[in-house]
Design a protein around this motif. Sequence first.
Motif, PDB file in Angstrom:
ATOM      1  N   ASN A  26      -5.760  -2.941  -0.799  1.00 21.48           N
ATOM      2  CA  ASN A  26      -4.389  -2.461  -0.645  1.00 21.48           C
ATOM      3  C   ASN A  26      -3.425  -3.412  -1.343  1.00 21.48           C
ATOM      4  O   ASN A  26      -3.840  -4.358  -1.994  1.00 21.48           O
ATOM      5  CB  ASN A  26      -4.049  -2.322   0.844  1.00 21.48           C
ATOM      6  N   LYS A  27      -2.158  -3.154  -1.171  1.00 18.93           N
ATOM      7  CA  LYS A  27      -1.138  -3.958  -1.854  1.00 18.93           C
ATOM      8  C   LYS A  27      -1.086  -5.394  -1.360  1.00 18.93           C
ATOM      9  O   LYS A  27      -0.494  -6.251  -1.996  1.00 18.93           O
ATOM     10  CB  LYS A  27       0.226  -3.294  -1.701  1.00 18.93           C
ATOM     11  N   ASN A  28      -1.697  -5.707  -0.215  1.00 18.62           N
ATOM     12  CA  ASN A  28      -1.721  -7.070   0.306  1.00 18.62           C
ATOM     13  C   ASN A  28      -2.789  -7.928  -0.348  1.00 18.62           C
ATOM     14  O   ASN A  28      -3.050  -9.032   0.084  1.00 18.62           O
ATOM     15  CB  ASN A  28      -1.918  -7.067   1.817  1.00 18.62           C
ATOM     16  N   ASP A  54      -7.675  -6.120   5.430  1.00 13.90           N
ATOM     17  CA  ASP A  54      -6.366  -6.522   5.920  1.00 13.90           C
ATOM     18  C   ASP A  54      -6.366  -6.475   7.449  1.00 13.90           C
ATOM     19  O   ASP A  54      -7.318  -6.032   8.077  1.00 13.90           O
ATOM     20  CB  ASP A  54      -5.307  -5.569   5.357  1.00 13.90           C
ATOM     21  N   ASN A  58      -3.862  -1.560   8.133  1.00 12.43           N
ATOM     22  CA  ASN A  58      -4.262  -1.394   6.737  1.00 12.43           C
ATOM     23  C   ASN A  58      -5.750  -1.618   6.537  1.00 12.43           C
ATOM     24  O   ASN A  58      -6.184  -1.956   5.447  1.00 12.43           O
ATOM     25  CB  ASN A  58      -3.477  -2.360   5.835  1.00 12.43           C
ATOM     26  N   ASN A  59      -6.541  -1.459   7.596  1.00 15.88           N
ATOM     27  CA  ASN A  59      -7.974  -1.755   7.488  1.00 15.88           C
ATOM     28  C   ASN A  59      -8.836  -0.621   8.020  1.00 15.88           C
ATOM     29  O   ASN A  59      -9.965  -0.837   8.412  1.00 15.88           O
ATOM     30  CB  ASN A  59      -8.292  -3.057   8.218  1.00 15.88           C
ATOM     31  N   ILE A  63      -9.240   3.814   4.491  1.00 16.47           N
ATOM     32  CA  ILE A  63      -8.678   2.951   3.443  1.00 16.47           C
ATOM     33  C   ILE A  63      -9.798   2.209   2.719  1.00 16.47           C
ATOM     34  O   ILE A  63      -9.807   2.123   1.486  1.00 16.47           O
ATOM     35  CB  ILE A  63      -7.649   1.962   4.033  1.00 16.47           C
ATOM     36  N   SER A  67     -10.480   3.111  -1.208  1.00 20.16           N
ATOM     37  CA  SER A  67     -10.230   2.030  -2.172  1.00 20.16           C
ATOM     38  C   SER A  67     -11.474   1.698  -2.980  1.00 20.16           C
ATOM     39  O   SER A  67     -11.421   1.587  -4.207  1.00 20.16           O
ATOM     40  CB  SER A  67      -9.752   0.770  -1.439  1.00 20.16           C
TER      41      SER A  67
END
Length: 194
Positions: A26-28, A54, A58-59, A63, A67
């Motif tokens: 993700n974006k992190n 994350d 977000n985990n 996702i 991804s």
Amino acid sequence: HQHEGMLSILHAIKYEFIEKCSGNLNKNARPFLVIIAKSRISDDIIAFINIHADHTGNNSSAIIKNSIEKKCSKLKTKTKHIDRIIMAGDFNRDVTNSGPDQIKLFGKDLYNVQKNPRYNTCCSTQKNPKHSEKADHILDSAKFTPDSIKTSVHRNKFPASDHAYVIAALNERKSSGGKRKVRKHRGIIQTGGN
């Protein structure tokens, strides 16, 4: 966000490297690394996946699946030719073997190799840490009974990470005269992140 590095080590006597793909979940900038290799024991094509997910929100399994499958869509090895998937890492949550928390990847269900109750592996950097969360896992598409897989957790007296290490000796099938035997060998060492 600063990008993290990731390292996976492949045993060159037991596995022949084919290819790899990597990216962020993700974006992190939480990374993953997929190594496709051929077992010199069974001739199976295995995807070894190292992951650092994350924190909460977000985990999710969706996702992680989306991804990895999107970033690895250009692999030369067709996913239908992958015989086994082994995924290890810091998921920052518990991963179950059924329901919405189960991870499915490249058309295969992945199963947690730790039997219940699973080890608490997160999150403390104190001397002689006491971990309270189930966050680090080894998942395998080869569904063995958890009792047949030896797992352990290693906690450092003076930890360098807020996670404990989870170690498993996974089974490998060996071809022999048209029959498949189960052979034990050291499989994966999975370490926590932060």
